[in-house]
Design an enzyme around this catalytic site. Structure first.
Site, PDB file in Angstrom:
ATOM      1  N   ILE A  90       0.775  -1.209  -0.061  1.00  0.00           N
ATOM      2  CA  ILE A  90      -0.045   0.020  -0.013  1.00  0.00           C
ATOM      3  C   ILE A  90       0.799   1.213   0.016  1.00  0.00           C
ATOM      4  O   ILE A  90       0.405   2.597  -0.386  1.00  0.00           O
ATOM      5  CB  ILE A  90      -0.912   0.055   1.191  1.00  0.00           C
ATOM      6  N   LYS A 146     -11.699  -0.235  12.951  1.00  0.00           N
ATOM      7  CA  LYS A 146     -11.332   0.530  13.994  1.00  0.00           C
ATOM      8  C   LYS A 146      -9.846   0.480  14.196  1.00  0.00           C
ATOM      9  O   LYS A 146      -9.184  -0.574  13.855  1.00  0.00           O
ATOM     10  CB  LYS A 146     -12.028   0.433  15.518  1.00  0.00           C
ATOM     11  N   HIS A 176     -17.181  -4.065  15.774  1.00  0.00           N
ATOM     12  CA  HIS A 176     -17.689  -5.206  15.552  1.00  0.00           C
ATOM     13  C   HIS A 176     -18.738  -5.676  16.517  1.00  0.00           C
ATOM     14  O   HIS A 176     -19.483  -6.536  16.401  1.00  0.00           O
ATOM     15  CB  HIS A 176     -16.546  -6.244  15.493  1.00  0.00           C
ATOM     16  N   LYS A 180     -22.740  -8.085  16.904  1.00  0.00           N
ATOM     17  CA  LYS A 180     -23.073  -9.225  17.698  1.00  0.00           C
ATOM     18  C   LYS A 180     -24.549  -9.272  17.990  1.00  0.00           C
ATOM     19  O   LYS A 180     -25.297  -8.302  18.036  1.00  0.00           O
ATOM     20  CB  LYS A 180     -22.520  -8.916  19.136  1.00  0.00           C
ATOM     21  N   HIS A 238     -16.682   0.540  21.532  1.00  0.00           N
ATOM     22  CA  HIS A 238     -17.536  -0.460  22.020  1.00  0.00           C
ATOM     23  C   HIS A 238     -18.596  -0.180  23.381  1.00  0.00           C
ATOM     24  O   HIS A 238     -19.705  -0.249  23.228  1.00  0.00           O
ATOM     25  CB  HIS A 238     -16.992  -1.754  22.448  1.00  0.00           C
ATOM     26  N   LYS A 336      -8.921  -5.746  31.139  1.00  0.00           N
ATOM     27  CA  LYS A 336      -8.325  -7.180  30.861  1.00  0.00           C
ATOM     28  C   LYS A 336      -7.783  -7.607  32.259  1.00  0.00           C
ATOM     29  O   LYS A 336      -7.612  -6.929  33.145  1.00  0.00           O
ATOM     30  CB  LYS A 336      -7.036  -6.719  29.852  1.00  0.00           C
TER      31      LYS A 336
HETATM   32  C1  BG6 Z   1     -11.332  -5.316  20.302  1.00  0.00           C
HETATM   33  C2  BG6 Z   1     -10.231  -4.808  21.041  1.00  0.00           C
HETATM   34  O1  BG6 Z   1     -11.811  -4.201  19.514  1.00  0.00           O
HETATM   35  O2  BG6 Z   1     -12.164  -5.987  21.038  1.00  0.00           O
HETATM   36  C3  BG6 Z   1      -9.653  -6.094  21.869  1.00  0.00           C
HETATM   37  O3  BG6 Z   1      -9.120  -4.332  20.272  1.00  0.00           O
HETATM   38  C4  BG6 Z   1     -10.708  -6.639  22.486  1.00  0.00           C
HETATM   39  O4  BG6 Z   1      -8.484  -5.552  22.848  1.00  0.00           O
HETATM   40  C5  BG6 Z   1     -11.765  -7.090  21.679  1.00  0.00           C
HETATM   41  O5  BG6 Z   1     -10.066  -7.986  23.123  1.00  0.00           O
HETATM   42  C6  BG6 Z   1     -12.883  -7.627  22.529  1.00  0.00           C
HETATM   43  O6  BG6 Z   1     -13.880  -8.195  21.550  1.00  0.00           O
HETATM   44  P1  BG6 Z   1     -14.861  -9.344  21.892  1.00  0.00           P
HETATM   45  O7  BG6 Z   1     -15.786  -9.417  20.707  1.00  0.00           O
HETATM   46  O8  BG6 Z   1     -13.873 -10.502  22.220  1.00  0.00           O
HETATM   47  O9  BG6 Z   1     -15.595  -8.989  23.088  1.00  0.00           O
END
Ligand code: BG6
Length: 487
Positions: A90, A146, A176, A180, A238, A336
């Site tokens: 790229i 993202k 994402h 869900k 999120h 985490k």
């Molecule tokens: C991502 C983050 O967007 O979402 C990660 O960058 C995180 O750090 C993940 O672990 C969590 O996604 P899910 O779908 O496993 O809840």
């Protein structure tokens, strides 16, 4: 006018996200006959390889993701026959130019969906190359991963560079979480039932808690994560998306404009957290060595290989300044290396206005609604019931959950990966479950104030042992107001 895509171009086709999620999601759509007729798929990445090598790579990614007993070989073969590959770095304009020539040859009579699964700094240059190659016309949609920026200024810069080429309606920004099932079900629950809406306000709801707890640590992504931290990695996107869906007004239609307008109003109604409030309304933490499920795990700095001031945990007491939510705290928490994986929204209702049972020695507890999104989807409504039995001294009450296990209720349905939904919608041109530019920028505005407050105060993340629910100050955050986290 939007049409189904006839060409799908995946940038970053050999990357980790593509291998784990994106290619298996395309397979799942193929298996369920949901891929638009005649769609061709063009993978592109720096690695030089021919079409057959890339097809083998796609097959391997799908086989890894799908349990062997469940793999539909015919669907995999059908998917592979759609797939082509074109190597392009790229950072090499000539290579991008040759890629656009290939896209012109392949695009057919429908729309083209381009998914940029690359580092965001490339979004602008790639869009420019698409424009220079003559393919970035009104028949193209572009899907962006993202993070869109590191702060408001960088997010505006990325959005601007994309906007030079594409109209907003052509830009599909991925969060994402919106793909869900459980997250979409939140809309179904709120707006498909007459039961909740009359109660869904400050008159009946005392507090809301949104938790996204993970047991994983840095997962080998230390380089990226240490630059981001939990605030940028999880809260800005999120958690705030979950908050908007929980708090928004009923949209008039389930369509991109109506839904996203309502979400935006929530983001713009978030009370800024500035000055002294940063210390009293937010907590940042970083995990130290500890144990999860009886297994010893290293601390953040050990995993990263150096000391760091990046937060792996954030808790916030937020307020939405509008009529519906006036005075209701929204406690947000993500981290985490928490004791268990849990994504949930908890709404605690107010106590009954007058208890008729006080004289009989029983005190009803307030009702609550728990919407569990991960690891399993479950909705529980906590109700007070009479404890069965005979009692001379009065009556005993206990809280019992009215439980809806969505896995059991829909056991005949397959469990979907978010990208299946997101691809299905983006291929068909429906942007409802994608994030609009003004939403992203409103979210950054709010988050930047908190980050700026931390920097101004020289606030360092507080330590918490892995396998716990964050620093002790996070417990104090609701407790100062007579509330406590649901655990
Ligand atoms: C991502 C983050 O967007 O979402 C990660 O960058 C995180 O750090 C993940 O672990 C969590 O996604 P899910 O779908 O496993 O809840």
């Amino acid at each position: 006018m939007t049409q189904d895509a006839t060409l799908f171009v995946l940038f970053g086709a050999t990357g980790d996200l593509a291998q784990r999620m994106l290619l298996p999601s395309l397979y799942a759509l193929e298996r369920d006959a949901l891929i638009p007729n005649g769609l061709r798929i063009l993978g592109t990445a720096r690695t030089v390889m021919d079409r057959d090598a890339f097809r083998a790579n796609v097959a391997e990614a799908v086989r890894k993701a799908i349990p062997s007993g469940e793999l539909n070989e015919d669907a995999l073969t059908a998917l592979l026959t759609r797939v082509e590959y074109h190597a392009a770095s790229i950072d090499d304009p000539a290579a991008l130019a040759s890629l656009t020539v290939r896209m012109c040859e392949m695009r057919g009579s429908g729309d083209t969906l381009v998914h940029l699964s690359t580092a965001p700094r490339w979004y602008g240059p790639i869009c420019e190359a698409l424009a220079a190659g003559g393919v970035a016309d009104s028949r193209m949609r572009v899907m962006l991963e993202k993070p869109i920026g590191h702060d408001l200024a960088s997010s505006i810069a990325i959005n601007e560079s994309v906007a030079k080429v594409f109209r907003e309606a052509q830009v599909f920004r991925v969060d994402h979480y919106l793909g869900k099932e459980g997250v979409q079900n939140l809309l179904a629950l709120r707006f498909g039932n007459a039961l909740f809406e009359p109660l869904w306000n400050s008159r009946f709801i005392e507090q809301v808690q949104i938790t996204v707890a993970e047991t994983v640590g840095l997962e080998g992504r230390g380089g990226y994560y240490d630059e981001s931290g939990a605030m940028r990695d999880m809260v800005q996107n999120h958690l705030l998306q979950l908050l908007t869906l929980t708090a928004m007004e009923p949209p008039s239609h389930f369509d991109p404009g109506a839904v996203r307008n309502e979400k935006l109003k929530v983001l713009r109604s978030l009370r800024p957290i500035e000055g002294e409030d940063v210390a009293t309304h937010t907590v940042a933490g970083q995990y130290t060595a500890g144990a999860i499920d009886g297994r010893a795990v290293p601390g953040y700095a050990e995993e990263l290989g150096k000391k760091s001031r990046t937060e792996s945990f954030v808790a916030i007491r937020a307020h939405i300044d509008n009529w519906r939510w006036s005075g209701v705290p929204f406690y947000l928490r993500t981290g985490k290396r928490m004791p268990r994986r849990a994504t949930e929204i908890y709404l605690k209702l107010r106590a009954v206005p007058h208890s008729i049972f006080s004289g009989a020695g029983a005190e009803p507890e307030p009702n609550a609604l728990l919407i569990r999104l991960q690891p399993e989807e479950r909705i529980s409504l906590m109700l007070m019931n009479k404890t069965p039995g005979l009692d001379r001294s009065g009556v005993k009450l206990s809280q019992v959950a009215l439980d809806l296990d969505l896995h059991d209720a829909f056991s005949h349905e397959r469990k979907r990966v978010s990208y299946e939904r997101l691809y299905l919608d983006a291929l068909g041109g429906n942007g409802t479950l994608f994030v609009r530019r003004d939403e992203i920028e409103a979210a950054w505005t709010w988050v930047d104030q908190i980050l700026g407050g931390w920097t101004a105060r020289g606030q360092e993340p507080r330590p918490y042992p892995a396998g716990t629910w964050g620093p002790t100050s996070a417990l104090a955050l609701p407790e100062r107001h007579g509330h406590s986290w649901r655990e």
